[in-house]
Design a protein around this motif. Sequence first.
Motif, mmCIF file in Angstrom:
data_model
loop_
_atom_site.group_PDB
_atom_site.id
_atom_site.type_symbol
_atom_site.label_atom_id
_atom_site.label_comp_id
_atom_site.label_asym_id
_atom_site.label_seq_id
_atom_site.Cartn_x
_atom_site.Cartn_y
_atom_site.Cartn_z
ATOM 1 N N PRO A 23 -0.689 1.854 0.082
ATOM 2 C CA PRO A 23 -1.002 0.491 0.546
ATOM 3 C C PRO A 23 -0.257 0.110 1.826
ATOM 4 C CG PRO A 23 -0.011 0.464 -1.669
ATOM 5 C CD PRO A 23 -0.143 1.891 -1.266
ATOM 6 N N SER A 24 0.923 0.692 2.063
ATOM 7 C CA SER A 24 1.652 0.328 3.277
ATOM 8 C C SER A 24 1.012 0.947 4.521
ATOM 9 C CB SER A 24 3.133 0.701 3.170
ATOM 10 O OG SER A 24 3.275 2.092 3.230
ATOM 11 N N ALA A 25 0.013 1.820 4.309
ATOM 12 C CA ALA A 25 -0.705 2.387 5.455
ATOM 13 C C ALA A 25 -1.998 1.614 5.733
ATOM 14 C CB ALA A 25 -1.015 3.865 5.209
ATOM 15 N N LEU A 26 -2.138 0.437 5.115
ATOM 16 C CA LEU A 26 -3.416 -0.278 5.182
ATOM 17 C C LEU A 26 -3.922 -0.485 6.619
ATOM 18 C CD1 LEU A 26 -5.790 -1.825 4.040
ATOM 19 C CD2 LEU A 26 -4.340 -3.842 3.810
ATOM 20 N N LEU A 27 -3.045 -0.901 7.522
ATOM 21 C CA LEU A 27 -3.529 -1.152 8.885
ATOM 22 C C LEU A 27 -4.044 0.132 9.526
ATOM 23 C CD1 LEU A 27 -4.025 -2.908 11.345
ATOM 24 C CD2 LEU A 27 -1.614 -2.688 11.940
ATOM 25 N N GLN A 28 -3.313 1.235 9.320
ATOM 26 C CA GLN A 28 -3.759 2.511 9.885
ATOM 27 C C GLN A 28 -5.088 2.944 9.263
ATOM 28 O OE1 GLN A 28 -1.795 3.382 12.499
ATOM 29 N NE2 GLN A 28 -0.749 1.530 11.832
ATOM 30 N N ILE A 29 -5.223 2.694 7.954
ATOM 31 C CA ILE A 29 -6.475 3.039 7.269
ATOM 32 C C ILE A 29 -7.634 2.223 7.847
ATOM 33 C CG2 ILE A 29 -7.698 2.850 5.059
ATOM 34 C CD1 ILE A 29 -4.972 3.518 3.683
ATOM 35 N N PRO A 43 -18.565 -3.846 2.199
ATOM 36 C CA PRO A 43 -18.364 -2.825 1.156
ATOM 37 C C PRO A 43 -17.238 -1.843 1.498
ATOM 38 C CG PRO A 43 -20.693 -3.042 1.707
ATOM 39 C CD PRO A 43 -19.944 -3.812 2.736
ATOM 40 N N THR A 44 -17.032 -1.596 2.791
ATOM 41 C CA THR A 44 -15.943 -0.695 3.179
ATOM 42 C C THR A 44 -14.594 -1.296 2.768
ATOM 43 O OG1 THR A 44 -17.230 0.095 5.046
ATOM 44 C CG2 THR A 44 -14.875 0.486 5.143
ATOM 45 N N ILE A 48 -11.915 0.347 0.208
ATOM 46 C CA ILE A 48 -10.516 0.604 0.595
ATOM 47 C C ILE A 48 -9.576 -0.084 -0.395
ATOM 48 C CG2 ILE A 48 -8.748 0.114 2.345
ATOM 49 C CD1 ILE A 48 -10.940 0.448 4.476
ATOM 50 N N ALA A 49 -9.891 -1.361 -0.716
ATOM 51 C CA ALA A 49 -9.031 -2.121 -1.627
ATOM 52 C C ALA A 49 -8.912 -1.397 -2.967
ATOM 53 C CB ALA A 49 -9.591 -3.523 -1.816
ATOM 54 N N ALA A 50 -10.052 -0.918 -3.475
ATOM 55 C CA ALA A 50 -10.027 -0.237 -4.771
ATOM 56 C C ALA A 50 -9.201 1.043 -4.685
ATOM 57 C CB ALA A 50 -11.460 0.075 -5.217
ATOM 58 N N ALA A 51 -9.347 1.767 -3.583
ATOM 59 C CA ALA A 51 -8.688 3.067 -3.469
ATOM 60 C C ALA A 51 -7.172 2.924 -3.349
ATOM 61 C CB ALA A 51 -9.239 3.823 -2.258
ATOM 62 N N ILE A 52 -6.698 1.888 -2.657
ATOM 63 C CA ILE A 52 -5.251 1.778 -2.496
ATOM 64 C C ILE A 52 -4.663 0.745 -3.453
ATOM 65 C CG2 ILE A 52 -5.322 2.550 -0.096
ATOM 66 C CD1 ILE A 52 -4.961 -0.272 0.805
ATOM 67 N N LYS A 53 -5.502 0.264 -4.385
ATOM 68 C CA LYS A 53 -5.054 -0.643 -5.447
ATOM 69 C C LYS A 53 -4.419 -1.915 -4.905
ATOM 70 C CE LYS A 53 -4.713 2.772 -9.091
ATOM 71 N NZ LYS A 53 -5.204 3.962 -8.333
ATOM 72 N N LEU A 54 -5.093 -2.525 -3.949
ATOM 73 C CA LEU A 54 -4.688 -3.844 -3.475
ATOM 74 C C LEU A 54 -5.836 -4.806 -3.757
ATOM 75 C CD1 LEU A 54 -3.072 -3.408 0.080
ATOM 76 C CD2 LEU A 54 -1.933 -4.018 -2.048
ATOM 77 N N PRO A 55 -5.522 -6.110 -3.957
ATOM 78 C CA PRO A 55 -6.621 -7.063 -4.103
ATOM 79 C C PRO A 55 -7.493 -7.041 -2.847
ATOM 80 C CG PRO A 55 -4.496 -8.111 -4.540
ATOM 81 C CD PRO A 55 -4.211 -6.751 -4.004
ATOM 82 N N ARG A 56 -8.791 -7.166 -3.034
ATOM 83 C CA ARG A 56 -9.695 -7.128 -1.895
ATOM 84 C C ARG A 56 -9.384 -8.229 -0.889
ATOM 85 N NH1 ARG A 56 -13.795 -8.884 0.723
ATOM 86 N NH2 ARG A 56 -15.325 -7.436 1.554
ATOM 87 N N VAL B 176 -11.421 -15.822 -0.918
ATOM 88 C CA VAL B 176 -11.209 -15.483 -2.321
ATOM 89 C C VAL B 176 -11.494 -14.002 -2.542
ATOM 90 C CG1 VAL B 176 -11.728 -17.813 -3.098
ATOM 91 C CG2 VAL B 176 -13.551 -16.097 -3.029
ATOM 92 N N ASN B 177 -11.053 -13.516 -3.684
ATOM 93 C CA ASN B 177 -11.033 -12.082 -3.946
ATOM 94 C C ASN B 177 -12.386 -11.575 -4.453
ATOM 95 O OD1 ASN B 177 -9.764 -9.594 -4.085
ATOM 96 N ND2 ASN B 177 -9.155 -9.887 -6.235
ATOM 97 N N ALA B 178 -13.408 -11.645 -3.616
ATOM 98 C CA ALA B 178 -14.718 -11.135 -4.007
ATOM 99 C C ALA B 178 -15.477 -10.742 -2.752
ATOM 100 C CB ALA B 178 -15.504 -12.193 -4.764
ATOM 101 N N GLU B 179 -16.245 -9.651 -2.839
ATOM 102 C CA GLU B 179 -16.999 -9.186 -1.679
ATOM 103 C C GLU B 179 -17.998 -10.248 -1.234
ATOM 104 O OE1 GLU B 179 -18.299 -5.028 -1.752
ATOM 105 O OE2 GLU B 179 -20.132 -5.644 -0.717
ATOM 106 N N SER B 180 -18.519 -11.015 -2.211
ATOM 107 C CA SER B 180 -19.489 -12.067 -1.884
ATOM 108 C C SER B 180 -18.813 -13.254 -1.213
ATOM 109 C CB SER B 180 -20.165 -12.541 -3.168
ATOM 110 O OG SER B 180 -19.191 -13.177 -4.002
#
Lengths: 603, 233
Positions: A23-29, A43-44, A48-56, B176-180
């Motif tokens: 997650p600390s590489a987020l900006l580079q990612i 969707p990208t 990314i959020a899911a892969a590095i386990k950070l809230p979207r 907020v925390n949602a793609e939508s």
Amino acid sequence: MSALPPSPAAPLEALLRRHGHDPSALLQILIEAQDIDGWLPAPTLTQIAAAIKLPRARVEGVAGFYSFLYDRPVGRYRVLFSDNITDRMLGNRALMDALCRKLWVEPDKVSEDGLVSIATTSCTGLCDQGPALLVNGRAIGQLNHRRINEIAELIRQQRPLEQWPTEYFQIDDNIRRRDALLQLDMLPGAALAAAVARGREGWLAEMQASNLRGRGGAGFATAVKWASARNATEVRKVVVCNADEGEPGTFKDRVLLNTCADLVFEGMTLAAWAVGADSGFLYLRGEYRYLRPQLEAVLARRRAAGLLGKGILGEAGFDFDIAIHLGAGAYVCGEETALLESLEGKRGTPRIRPPFPVTHGYLGRPTVVNNVETLAKTCLIALEGGTAFAATGTAQSAGTKLLSISGDCAAPGIYEYPFGVSIARILEDCGASDTQAVQVGGAAGICLAAYEFQRRIAYEDVPTAGAFMIFDGSRDLFEVARAFVHFFAHESCGFCTPCRVGTALLKGFMDKLNDGHGAKADLADIDWLDRLLKNASHCGLGSAAPNPVIDTLQKFRPAYERRLVSLDFEPAFDLDAALAEARQLTARDDPGAHLQTHEEDGR
Amino acid sequence: MKQFLLDGQPVPFEDGQSILEAARQAGHYIPSLCWHKDFPAHGSCKLCIVKAAGRHVSACATPAKEGWEVESATPEMNGERRALLQMLFVEGNHFCPSCEKSGNCELQALGYEYEMLTSRFRHFYPDRPVDASHPDVLLDFNRCIFCELCVRASRDVDGKAVFALTGRGINKHLVVNAESGRLGDTDFSKNDLAARICPVGVILHKGPGFAVPIGERTYDGQTIREQKLKEES
């Protein structure tokens, strides 16, 4: 606007893996993920959020902070005109308009076929060879109408950048005056060997004797910073080189990185030796991304030569390596705590201090943040000793200073002087005549009028990070101040109320004056806003934002006063201007579609 | 016990305590919007600005120091606070007469406390659509002052991270925390701490409105100064 076809997820997954889902590489990612489609589709960000386990939402917050990250499509050719005052003086606006006309595209919009988008960006650090632009991150200087015609044609033919004439991308160093640092011809490792021979304590003692102060503008004693980090209890320490050279009019770090990268990296390693750091970062501003390949090559060479890595110079326990992190268009990240936040992959919001970076910096570790020039200078100290270094300059400003000179002069470029040099001497050397004012230290710096040209470049008189912009008698200092106010409003991080709202209000007042609706009451409001910004802001950006206005109001007040229409009050609201949208919708711009003309006809 | 002087009056403090905490504990009011006793100092609203040893600092984020002379309730500092309030009013869209939060709103209460009679600066009139997608809660972004209390409460207490800030400068805004981008697509609940922490009128509960009539609300009968000192004593 043609949406790009969805690209396969494979490249995104590969780059996430390469960054270890950190997650600390987020900006580079995010920067690398944007290379896939040219922008960051929703969707990208989710992926990314899911892969590095950070809230979207957190990922979206970071992506939305940086000017060079886009949440909507941009052109396949993304042209950004540098918009420093020096670019404006060289006619960048006319060139941008010409390119827009030739390619049938409006500024800040994407062409119908998705081919090109054209906009402005903050100073790109090519003031000595402007007007300049960035096309897909590559810098082109010395623009003129002929070059613009050629660029329009290349874009129309959809020619890849690799096939554009190589001389376009030729960036000159323009070194005009060399002193101790720029004359130095050092074999990589020589300074390091001298420092290692002295031992960590001995080396720090040399640094103390040198009286070296930070070249980024603040002028903090480098040895004190290093000693504090060394004495901090946490073991894993970090050295950061601040190459986020965003101050308008400054470009000396670009030249140092281009021609003396070994000195800069050696300086970082010297700092690591003194404080006992094991990891280093070069935070490279996004505008200088084109320097990255050659910098990586220098790092690889140094690793192969045993000047980076484990057991440097055969010294057991001297382990240190350097990684390059990219910025993405945010001036505030030059502030050291904002830089650390950005380095951790977050929004570049300056932290509350204390604690200071020397005890709680990158990921909470003791961290030394030094400017590019400061670090390069440490090589001189290692080679020749601290006392020799302290012998040049003035009582409180040891050594030399690199100045980035641009604006109205015959020979813009890099000038290295011992501290204590007078403004008049510099103006003479660079061939400036009829000089009305000099802006020293960039937008955040100080504006000097002719009666101050005997003052000297030194921390105790005129301190500077290196920018030196010259304005001759033909220039309007109000326009200069207005350009800087726009810059600060664009670059405010928005964290604290006074800077977020105050810079936007100040911009509004300057535009009101510019549009011919200014009154004396506005000057009083400007004064009051200036004071509030200075007093109440969270960081140096906000407190420096009113500087250009304060100085020019004091020294060039007529430039403001001749814009006032009445002495007391004049509303900002312009009824005729409010009809502009209606005129555009109806494709009318005849006299009858304008309010004032209409009224006059009636009379 | 160590102490500093606040507008000439001695205020005792413990090591590590901020100027603001020590002052409020001793019954002296220093205003704030982004500060909350259950969270670390944020330092963004700047209403707690005081002059300590001659320098402007945020009282919430500055540890008190023995012997300091701190100016707070002076015409100068209150004038700056009033200007900061005016800035917060003009950058958003605040229509107090029609706002459900009127009378319970800290921004409004501070406007009264610091005798803000006009908005002084030009209004920005930002375009910030409301989000009514959630069954129980409505988000009216027009009133957001970026204190990040909902962000912090959701992240640090509710363990959900429903809110975050994006954008920069005057274009900074809450998402907020949602793609939508819709609250209805997040795991937000009306029982979250984040649902109750907004000092202004962004996070509003659906259902009966104006259940407590105007005139009987928190800051209708007493000033925010009295209320906050009572809460924290």
